[in-house]
Scaffold this motif. Structure first.
Motif: not given
Length: 366
Positions: A18, A22, A48, A181, A303, A312-313, A315-317, A330, A356
């Motif tokens: 990872t 990145d 998307t 998910v 998370v 990191h996922p 940060k989107v969630i 989170e 994640h």
């Protein structure tokens, strides 16, 4: 004979790969002019949305039995052939599908995940992400940042979870998307944490009980309870009870703000705490603590936000929580520790997985 569980790669290897990925992406962005890198970033959302359209149209399902020529595929899913070619052109360039030399469209390893019957299907997640309702609320992100909260009360007249209760179709799609998910993390969670030491598990807000079912199947002497809202639980017994589960799996309904079933050896909260602000999360945890014996354990699967600037996922969630929920967020390990302490728990350990999420284990402090 059941197929063998997929092998989970070692966590150190996943972390190394990872970081390499990145790092290469960051290097590529630094090697082009800033405005070019920004323009490239703008195109990600279009790919998307194209994948969301493919999920809604059922393209992957239509290709499940093999390649199909464009005209045949267009007829099968009831769309305009020229428009389908244009959609597939973008998806193929993004590696989602592929096209053979004879012109037929074909699945890839990526598009397999858009099939309804895939072992781990993300079709409902992409249908949710492409829905009018989801896109509408992400347009409120600037105002959510200004105000520090979701705008659901202003736009819909109620919070998201109340809306899902009153609009069954939207609520059902959300539930299926969250189940899909959650299925991504099932094997990594099982590989990282030993659930076999518990005789019984209560799955709080367990939805369709996918993780609990997997745990029970691996541990034939264990008992489990799925606890969720009445609209979620009412149809579950006929869907889930089968060979080996009758007598071991029970269902109870209610609100985790009021009370939860007593007597479990472990209490599982998967993707629950992150939906709520600290005050409401503490209320939920205190309700669970009241039901627990002193020897029982609390298992939060969520998370755990890294305290660094790398991708990191979570940060989107975290922004999804800001836009969609009444105060959800989170949290870092330190924030989880403080929250648990206020609710009557001691954080025992955080068990990372190759997914994640992590397993946050705690025991009662009184």
């Amino acid at each position: 004979m059941a197929s063998a569980a997929p092998k989970v790669p070692p966590l150190p290897l996943v972390r190394f790969l990872t970081r390499v990925r990145d790092g290469l992406a960051a290097l590529q962005r630094r090697m082009v002019p800033g405005h070019i890198a920004l323009l490239e970033l703008s195109t990600v959302g279009y790919l998307t949305q194209a994948a969301c359209a493919a999920a809604e149209l059922g393209i992957a399902d239509a290709l499940a039995e093999g390649p199909r020529q464009p005209a045949d595929l267009a007829r099968a899913i009831g769309v305009n052939e020229d428009a389908l070619r244009r959609l597939m052109r973008l998806l193929i360039s993004g590696g989602v599908f592929t096209q053979r030399r004879d012109g037929a469209y074909q699945q890839t390893g990526i598009s397999e995940g858009l099939r309804s019957d895939a072992a781990v299907s993300l079709r409902d997640l992409f249908r949710l992400l492409g829905s009018d309702l989801h896109r509408k609320h992400w347009t409120t992100l600037p105002e959510s940042v200004r105000r520090g909260r979701s705008l659901w009360p202003e736009t819909e007249g109620m919070e998201f979870f109340e809306y899902a209760e009153q609009h069954p179709e939207a609520g059902e799609l959300f539930d299926r998307a969250m189940t899909s998910v959650g299925s991504l993390a099932t094997e990594p969670i099982q590989a990282a944490y030993d659930f076999g030491r518990y005789g019984s598990i209560v799955d709080i807000g367990g939805g369709r009980g996918s993780l609990l079912l997997d745990i029970l199947r691996r541990h034939p002497s264990m008992r489990g309870t799925v606890f969720d809202l009445p609209r979620v639980v009412e149809s579950l017994p006929e869907q889930l009870l089968g060979p080996g589960l009758t007598g071991r799996l029970t269902f109870e309904s209610g609100s985790f703000f009021d009370s939860v079933p007593k007597g479990g050896d472990a209490y599982l909260l998967k993707h629950i705490i992150h939906d709520w602000n600290d005050e409401d999360a503490e209320r939920i945890l205190r309700t669970v603590r009241t039901a627990m014996e002193s020897e029982a354990r609390l298992l939060i699967i969520d998370v755990v936000m890294p305290e660094n600037q790398r991708p990191h996922p979570g940060k989107v969630i975290d922004l999804e929580m800001l836009v969609q929920t009444p105060g959800g967020r989170e949290r870092t390990q330190t924030e989880f520790g403080n929250l648990l302490s206020r609710a009557g728990f001691v954080l025992t350990r955080v068990v990372p997985t190759v997914a994640h999420v992590s397993v946050i284990e705690a025991h009662p402090s009184w």
